[in-house]
Design a protein around this motif. Structure first.
Motif, mmCIF file in Angstrom:
data_model
loop_
_atom_site.group_PDB
_atom_site.id
_atom_site.type_symbol
_atom_site.label_atom_id
_atom_site.label_comp_id
_atom_site.label_asym_id
_atom_site.label_seq_id
_atom_site.Cartn_x
_atom_site.Cartn_y
_atom_site.Cartn_z
ATOM 1 N N ALA A 174 -2.461 -1.905 -5.809
ATOM 2 C CA ALA A 174 -3.567 -1.804 -4.852
ATOM 3 C C ALA A 174 -4.289 -3.136 -4.729
ATOM 4 N N GLN A 175 -4.493 -3.788 -5.875
ATOM 5 C CA GLN A 175 -5.167 -5.086 -5.846
ATOM 6 C C GLN A 175 -4.329 -6.107 -5.088
ATOM 7 N N ILE A 182 -5.207 12.616 -20.032
ATOM 8 C CA ILE A 182 -5.897 11.327 -19.851
ATOM 9 C C ILE A 182 -4.875 10.190 -19.913
ATOM 10 N N SER A 185 4.631 11.826 -8.639
ATOM 11 C CA SER A 185 4.320 12.843 -9.644
ATOM 12 C C SER A 185 4.861 14.203 -9.228
ATOM 13 N N PHE A 202 -0.491 6.360 -14.607
ATOM 14 C CA PHE A 202 -0.431 6.192 -13.152
ATOM 15 C C PHE A 202 -1.399 5.115 -12.688
ATOM 16 N N PHE A 203 -2.553 5.081 -13.334
ATOM 17 C CA PHE A 203 -3.532 4.055 -12.959
ATOM 18 C C PHE A 203 -2.944 2.673 -13.199
ATOM 19 N N ASN A 242 0.827 -1.198 0.000
ATOM 20 C CA ASN A 242 0.000 0.000 0.000
ATOM 21 C C ASN A 242 0.869 1.258 0.000
ATOM 22 N N VAL A 263 -2.176 14.930 -11.236
ATOM 23 C CA VAL A 263 -2.637 14.617 -12.591
ATOM 24 C C VAL A 263 -4.086 15.063 -12.771
ATOM 25 N N ASN A 302 -6.138 5.686 -7.445
ATOM 26 C CA ASN A 302 -4.929 5.225 -8.120
ATOM 27 C C ASN A 302 -4.306 6.249 -9.056
ATOM 28 N N LEU A 334 -1.736 10.418 -19.196
ATOM 29 C CA LEU A 334 -0.938 10.483 -17.965
ATOM 30 C C LEU A 334 -1.671 9.795 -16.811
ATOM 31 N N ALA A 335 -2.981 10.108 -16.703
ATOM 32 C CA ALA A 335 -3.765 9.464 -15.651
ATOM 33 C C ALA A 335 -3.763 7.955 -15.848
ATOM 34 N N LYS A 379 2.137 7.356 -6.459
ATOM 35 C CA LYS A 379 1.307 8.538 -6.682
ATOM 36 C C LYS A 379 2.062 9.816 -6.348
ATOM 37 N N LYS A 409 -4.636 -5.649 -1.484
ATOM 38 C CA LYS A 409 -5.913 -6.143 -0.980
ATOM 39 C C LYS A 409 -5.894 -7.668 -0.855
ATOM 40 N N CYS A 438 -0.473 1.906 -10.469
ATOM 41 C CA CYS A 438 -0.965 1.782 -9.092
ATOM 42 C C CYS A 438 -2.001 0.687 -8.904
ATOM 43 N N PHE A 439 -2.854 0.518 -9.894
ATOM 44 C CA PHE A 439 -3.994 -0.372 -9.698
ATOM 45 C C PHE A 439 -3.582 -1.801 -9.349
#
Lengths: 223, 166
Positions: free
Chosen positions: A206-207, A192, A163, A198-199, A153, B14, B9, A194-195, A160, A210, A202-203
């Motif tokens: 994060a999974q 978009i 950045s 990062f997604f 985590n 951004v 996330n 760029l987002a 994040k 979890k 990170c995603f």
């Protein structure tokens, strides 16, 4: 102007990837440094010595209370002034991030070790284990699984926060995308993408966090 | 779910760039402060959602069953039974989220919101007093954040004691 996301990525692939590479390298270096640092800091936090315990506590609270942007900027401007040396943005970024990682991982380790049932320590002592043996064979192996979800985590948070390193002049993925946008005049798609970058970073983390949490703590009770 | 995952996330920075620079392209021009509020609000909202969900789950099942057995409607259960208990459980968590959001405001300087960090950089640029400015900045953040973190610690202890007493 009439770019789709796919052509945006395709046309600027080398620049985009060199940005991602810079970000990922800095993160990897910081994480690689934070893990041993975390062990050291965790050991200090567990120490019996009151001075050590409170000074590390103060350091931790202080470090947590300050925004990363401030730490980066302060490092970038104050380290050269104080030590009379030249530092690169990358160096400052890695230093600030690995300190942060060490402090947080150290705290996680301390929390995990303290959450272990007291009987573990007592039984270990009864068996005549030395302090090192106690930690090496009894406490740390049991504490590690509890540390893992939190550590993953933490890495997500680091990704994040990374950045922000454009503040100290590192040409990371954010900067590269900004440069591409300045050339192509396509901010909407650019940000978009760029987002999405990062997604994508990170995603999965994060999974994973979890899943680890579920695996090591299936009942969901607080540790 | 998608909203929460995306907000959790993707870095706030951004988001802010997207809102402030990206949306201009489709002729949505937002003021910098509004962008900052929207971006931070979105991130904070996602974190709050997650903590609140955890809080609702943490309420004992018996509570819902008992409420149902005395004939409360689902809305009444939510309002009179679940909400007060969940709120007590998540309060410390919410405060720590507020703490995180407050720290993230440092990012807003990037989109020309004159916040603490941005002003400090201006000061350094004007007077070349790097040490003093950073010291001031640090003190300001500590003054802002320390009470919040103390209150969070206090409420956490209170909540834990309340649970012991139950």
């Amino acid at each position: 102007m009439h770019n789709s996301a796919a052509s945006f990525i395709f046309n600027n692939a080398p620049q985009l990837f060199s940005g991602i590479e810079a970000t990922v390298l800095i993160l990897c270096a910081s994480i690689a440094l934070s893990i041993p640092g975390g062990f050291i800091f965790g050991a200090l936090r567990c120490a019996k010595n009151k001075v050590l315990r409170y000074s590390t506590r103060a350091f931790l609270e202080f470090y947590r209370a300050l925004p990363m942007a401030l730490l980066l900027l302060a490092g970038f401007f104050l380290i050269p002034q104080i030590f009379q040396i030249q530092v690169s943005g990358e160096f400052v970024a890695v230093t600030a991030f690995s300190f942060w990682g060490s402090v947080e991982i150290g705290e996680l380790i301390r929390g995990a070790i303290e959450s272990l049932p007291k009987i573990q320590t007592e039984s270990g002592t009864t068996l005549g284990l030395s302090k090192t043996q106690l930690y090496r064979y009894i406490l740390i192996p049991q504490a590690l699984p509890r540390v893992l979800p939190g550590a993953v985590n933490l890495i997500t948070r680091m990704v994040k926060t990374s950045s922000l390193i454009i503040l100290v002049g590192v040409v990371d993925v954010v900067k590269q995308i900004q440069q591409i946008i300045e050339r192509t005049k396509d901010p909407l798609i650019g940000y978009i993408v760029l987002a999405a970058v990062f997604f994508a970073l990170c995603f999965p983390l994060a999974q994973a966090s979890k899943r680890l949490e579920k695996r090591f703590n299936p009942t969901g009770e607080p540790l | 779910m998608v909203y929460v995952q995306i907000s959790r996330n993707v870095p706030v920075l951004v988001f802010l760039f997207f809102l402030y620079f990206g949306l201009v392209q489709i002729h949505i021009i937002l003021e910098a402060k509004l962008c900052a509020i929207l971006g931070l609000g979105m991130m904070g909202g996602a974190y709050m959602t997650e903590s609140f969900r955890a809080g609702l789950i943490a309420v004992d099942k018996v509570q819902i069953e008992s409420a149902r057995s005395i004939g409360l409607s689902p809305l009444q259960i939510l309002w009179h039974i679940l909400f007060p208990q969940a709120f007590a459980i998540v309060l410390p968590n919410m405060l720590s989220n507020a703490h995180a959001i407050l720290m993230e405001t440092a990012v807003c300087g990037f989109i020309a919101v004159p916040e603490l960090m941005c002003v400090t950089r201006d000061q350094i640029g004007m007077y070349y007093k790097t040490y003093e400015s950073f010291l001031m900045l640090t003190v300001s953040y500590v003054v802002l954040l320390l009470p919040l973190s103390l209150i969070a610690g206090y409420t956490e202890r209170r909540v834990r004691n309340a649970q012991f007493g139950r």
